[in-house]
Motif scaffolding. Structure first.
Motif, mmCIF file in Angstrom:
data_model
loop_
_atom_site.group_PDB
_atom_site.id
_atom_site.type_symbol
_atom_site.label_atom_id
_atom_site.label_comp_id
_atom_site.label_asym_id
_atom_site.label_seq_id
_atom_site.Cartn_x
_atom_site.Cartn_y
_atom_site.Cartn_z
ATOM 1 N N THR A 219 8.491 3.179 14.391
ATOM 2 C CA THR A 219 7.208 2.536 14.668
ATOM 3 C C THR A 219 6.514 3.232 15.833
ATOM 4 O O THR A 219 5.286 3.424 15.819
ATOM 5 C CB THR A 219 7.412 1.044 14.996
ATOM 6 O OG1 THR A 219 7.975 0.396 13.857
ATOM 7 C CG2 THR A 219 6.093 0.373 15.350
ATOM 8 N N LEU A 220 7.304 3.615 16.839
ATOM 9 C CA LEU A 220 6.749 4.272 18.012
ATOM 10 C C LEU A 220 6.541 5.767 17.789
ATOM 11 O O LEU A 220 5.563 6.347 18.274
ATOM 12 C CB LEU A 220 7.683 4.051 19.209
ATOM 13 C CG LEU A 220 7.869 2.593 19.641
ATOM 14 C CD1 LEU A 220 9.041 2.470 20.614
ATOM 15 C CD2 LEU A 220 6.595 2.058 20.276
ATOM 16 N N LEU A 221 7.477 6.400 17.069
ATOM 17 C CA LEU A 221 7.433 7.851 16.822
ATOM 18 C C LEU A 221 7.677 8.100 15.340
ATOM 19 O O LEU A 221 8.807 8.363 14.924
ATOM 20 C CB LEU A 221 8.491 8.569 17.667
ATOM 21 C CG LEU A 221 8.406 8.417 19.189
ATOM 22 C CD1 LEU A 221 9.617 9.064 19.859
ATOM 23 C CD2 LEU A 221 7.121 9.038 19.723
ATOM 24 N N PRO A 222 6.643 8.029 14.511
ATOM 25 C CA PRO A 222 6.836 8.117 13.055
ATOM 26 C C PRO A 222 7.471 9.419 12.571
ATOM 27 O O PRO A 222 8.054 9.442 11.485
ATOM 28 C CB PRO A 222 5.403 7.984 12.514
ATOM 29 C CG PRO A 222 4.649 7.278 13.591
ATOM 30 C CD PRO A 222 5.242 7.750 14.881
ATOM 31 N N GLY B 294 15.381 4.299 24.259
ATOM 32 C CA GLY B 294 16.237 3.122 24.348
ATOM 33 C C GLY B 294 16.593 2.588 22.971
ATOM 34 O O GLY B 294 17.745 2.238 22.704
ATOM 35 N N TRP B 295 15.598 2.525 22.077
ATOM 36 C CA TRP B 295 15.862 2.068 20.709
ATOM 37 C C TRP B 295 16.788 3.037 19.976
ATOM 38 O O TRP B 295 17.643 2.626 19.189
ATOM 39 C CB TRP B 295 14.557 1.909 19.946
ATOM 40 C CG TRP B 295 13.755 0.717 20.347
ATOM 41 C CD1 TRP B 295 12.555 0.699 21.000
ATOM 42 C CD2 TRP B 295 14.106 -0.661 20.143
ATOM 43 N NE1 TRP B 295 12.144 -0.599 21.215
ATOM 44 C CE2 TRP B 295 13.065 -1.451 20.697
ATOM 45 C CE3 TRP B 295 15.193 -1.306 19.546
ATOM 46 C CZ2 TRP B 295 13.084 -2.851 20.661
ATOM 47 C CZ3 TRP B 295 15.217 -2.695 19.516
ATOM 48 C CH2 TRP B 295 14.171 -3.450 20.062
ATOM 49 N N MET B 296 16.619 4.354 20.244
ATOM 50 C CA MET B 296 17.494 5.335 19.606
ATOM 51 C C MET B 296 18.939 5.149 20.052
ATOM 52 O O MET B 296 19.873 5.156 19.229
ATOM 53 C CB MET B 296 17.013 6.749 19.940
ATOM 54 C CG MET B 296 17.876 7.860 19.359
ATOM 55 S SD MET B 296 17.855 7.897 17.550
ATOM 56 C CE MET B 296 16.201 8.489 17.258
ATOM 57 N N LEU B 297 19.121 4.958 21.347
ATOM 58 C CA LEU B 297 20.470 4.716 21.863
ATOM 59 C C LEU B 297 21.057 3.437 21.276
ATOM 60 O O LEU B 297 22.248 3.387 20.943
ATOM 61 C CB LEU B 297 20.433 4.620 23.387
ATOM 62 C CG LEU B 297 20.297 5.939 24.154
ATOM 63 C CD1 LEU B 297 20.015 5.663 25.620
ATOM 64 C CD2 LEU B 297 21.557 6.782 24.007
ATOM 65 N N ARG C 42 19.854 -0.021 11.576
ATOM 66 C CA ARG C 42 18.637 0.255 10.795
ATOM 67 C C ARG C 42 17.414 -0.346 11.483
ATOM 68 O O ARG C 42 16.357 0.301 11.578
ATOM 69 C CB ARG C 42 18.800 -0.304 9.384
ATOM 70 C CG ARG C 42 17.602 -0.116 8.473
ATOM 71 C CD ARG C 42 17.881 -0.733 7.112
ATOM 72 N NE ARG C 42 18.218 -2.151 7.223
ATOM 73 C CZ ARG C 42 18.766 -2.863 6.235
ATOM 74 N NH1 ARG C 42 19.032 -2.304 5.077
ATOM 75 N NH2 ARG C 42 19.048 -4.145 6.426
ATOM 76 N N ASP C 43 17.557 -1.570 11.991
ATOM 77 C CA ASP C 43 16.440 -2.222 12.662
ATOM 78 C C ASP C 43 16.045 -1.465 13.928
ATOM 79 O O ASP C 43 14.851 -1.285 14.212
ATOM 80 C CB ASP C 43 16.819 -3.659 13.000
ATOM 81 C CG ASP C 43 15.681 -4.415 13.672
ATOM 82 O OD1 ASP C 43 14.658 -4.642 13.003
ATOM 83 O OD2 ASP C 43 15.805 -4.766 14.859
ATOM 84 N N ALA C 44 17.043 -1.002 14.685
ATOM 85 C CA ALA C 44 16.751 -0.256 15.913
ATOM 86 C C ALA C 44 16.049 1.053 15.597
ATOM 87 O O ALA C 44 15.070 1.425 16.261
ATOM 88 C CB ALA C 44 18.048 -0.003 16.683
ATOM 89 N N TYR C 45 16.549 1.777 14.584
ATOM 90 C CA TYR C 45 15.888 3.022 14.186
ATOM 91 C C TYR C 45 14.470 2.745 13.680
ATOM 92 O O TYR C 45 13.568 3.569 13.852
ATOM 93 C CB TYR C 45 16.693 3.735 13.106
ATOM 94 C CG TYR C 45 18.001 4.311 13.587
ATOM 95 C CD1 TYR C 45 18.057 5.139 14.702
ATOM 96 C CD2 TYR C 45 19.199 4.039 12.923
ATOM 97 C CE1 TYR C 45 19.260 5.669 15.146
ATOM 98 C CE2 TYR C 45 20.403 4.560 13.360
ATOM 99 C CZ TYR C 45 20.429 5.377 14.460
ATOM 100 O OH TYR C 45 21.623 5.908 14.901
ATOM 101 N N GLY C 46 14.274 1.596 13.058
ATOM 102 C CA GLY C 46 12.947 1.225 12.601
ATOM 103 C C GLY C 46 11.970 1.090 13.762
ATOM 104 O O GLY C 46 10.793 1.463 13.641
ATOM 105 N N HIS C 47 12.445 0.571 14.899
ATOM 106 C CA HIS C 47 11.591 0.478 16.086
ATOM 107 C C HIS C 47 11.207 1.873 16.572
ATOM 108 O O HIS C 47 10.062 2.096 17.005
ATOM 109 C CB HIS C 47 12.321 -0.283 17.190
ATOM 110 C CG HIS C 47 12.297 -1.768 17.026
ATOM 111 N ND1 HIS C 47 11.199 -2.539 17.346
ATOM 112 C CD2 HIS C 47 13.232 -2.637 16.570
ATOM 113 C CE1 HIS C 47 11.451 -3.805 17.100
ATOM 114 N NE2 HIS C 47 12.687 -3.900 16.622
#
Length: 233
Positions: A122-125, A96-99, A114-119
Motif C-alpha cells: 500500500t505504501l510502496l506498490p 517496519g511492516w516489512m520486518l 500476508r497482511d503485513a506485506y500488504g501494508h
C-alpha cells in the motif's frame, strides 16, 4: 593504553563483522530481501563494538560487570510485539511492516505475514520483496497451497521489475506448473538456473523440476505423469 586497546579491539571487531555482513547483504538483495533490513544490520554491526568500547571506558573494565546480569535475548514473539507497538505509532513505516512480515513468516503465521506485506505494498506498490513475500505467504495460508489470483499477478510483476530475483522466478515457475503451463514453467526456471550455484541443492531441485515439466509436455494433454506441485517448498 587501556583506551587504545579498547578502540583497537572495537575497530577490528567492526571490520570483521563488516566482512561477514557485506556478502550476506549482497546475497539477500539477490534473493529479494529488503535493503533496509540488511542496512540496519550493518549499522548495528559497526555501532555495537564502538559503543561497547565507549561503555567500558566510561564504567570501567569488563571485570567490574561480573555481578550484573546480562539482558535476556528478545524472543520472536517479543520482537513482533515491539514492532506492532512501533507501527501503531508509525503506521506509514514500510520497513517496519516489512520486518513484521518477515517475523510472521519466521513464526509460521502466513496470514499475518500476508497482511503485513500488504501494508508495505500500500505504501510502496513496486516493492519487489513485499510482492514476493505476499505471494508466498498467500500460498502458505491457503489450504491448497496454490499460487493464483493476486499472488500470480504480483510474481509476474516482481519478475518483470527484477529479472534476477531468484525467489520470484522460483515461485512464478511453481505457479505456472500448478496451472499446467509447463512450457512457461520451463522457461521461467531456465531463467533461474544461471543465477544459481550449479553444485547447490537448489540448482539440482530446479533441474529436476524442469525435467518433470518437460516430461509433462512430452506426454501431451491428458497423459501427464502423476503427481503435482501444490506447495511452495
Amino acid at each position: 593504553m587501556t583506551t587504545v586497546f579498547y578502540l583497537a579491539a572495537s575497530a577490528m571487531l567492526a571490520f570483521a563483522l563488516a566482512l561477514l555482513l557485506v556478502p550476506l547483504v549482497r546475497q539477500g538483495r539477490r534473493d529479494g530481501r529488503s535493503r533496509g533490513v540488511f542496512a540496519l544490520a550493518v549499522v548495528v554491526a559497526l555501532a555495537l563494538p564502538t559503543g561497547s568500547a565507549a561503555l567500558y571506558m566510561l564504567v570501567g573494565t569488563p571485570a567490574t560487570l561480573g555481578g550484573v546480569e546480562a539482558p535476556k535475548p528478545m524472543s520472536l514473539d517479543q520482537g513482533i510485539e515491539a514492532l506492532l507497538a512501533h507501527l501503531k505509532a508509525s503506521p506509514d513505516d514500510p520497513e517496519g511492516w516489512m520486518l513484521l512480515g518477515q517475523a510472521y513468516a519466521m513464526g509460521k503465521r502466513p496470514a499475518e505475514a500476508r497482511d503485513a506485506y500488504g501494508h508495505v505494498l500500500t505504501l510502496l506498490p513496486d516493492n519487489v520483496a513485499a510482492m514476493v513475500g505476499w505471494a508466498e505467504a498467500d500460498s502458505l495460508a491457503r489450504d491448497d497451497h496454490r499460487i493464483d489470483g493476486r499472488a500470480l499477478d504480483l510474481l509476474e510483476r516482481a519478475a518483470s521489475l527484477e529479472p534476477a530475483n531468484q525467489r520470484a522466478l522460483w515461485l512464478l515457475g511453481i505457479a505456472q506448473f500448478q496451472k499446467e503451463r509447463y512450457p512457461d514453467a520451463i522457461a521461467t526456471w531456465q531463467r533461474l538456473q544461471p543465477l544459481l550455484d550449479p553444485d547447490s541443492n537448489v540448482a539440482h531441485a530446479v533441474a529436476k523440476q524442469i525435467a518433470v515439466a518437460q516430461a509433462r509436455v512430452a506426454a501431451g494433454p491428458g497423459n501427464a505423469a502423476t503427481g503435482n506441485m501444490g506447495g511452495t517448498r
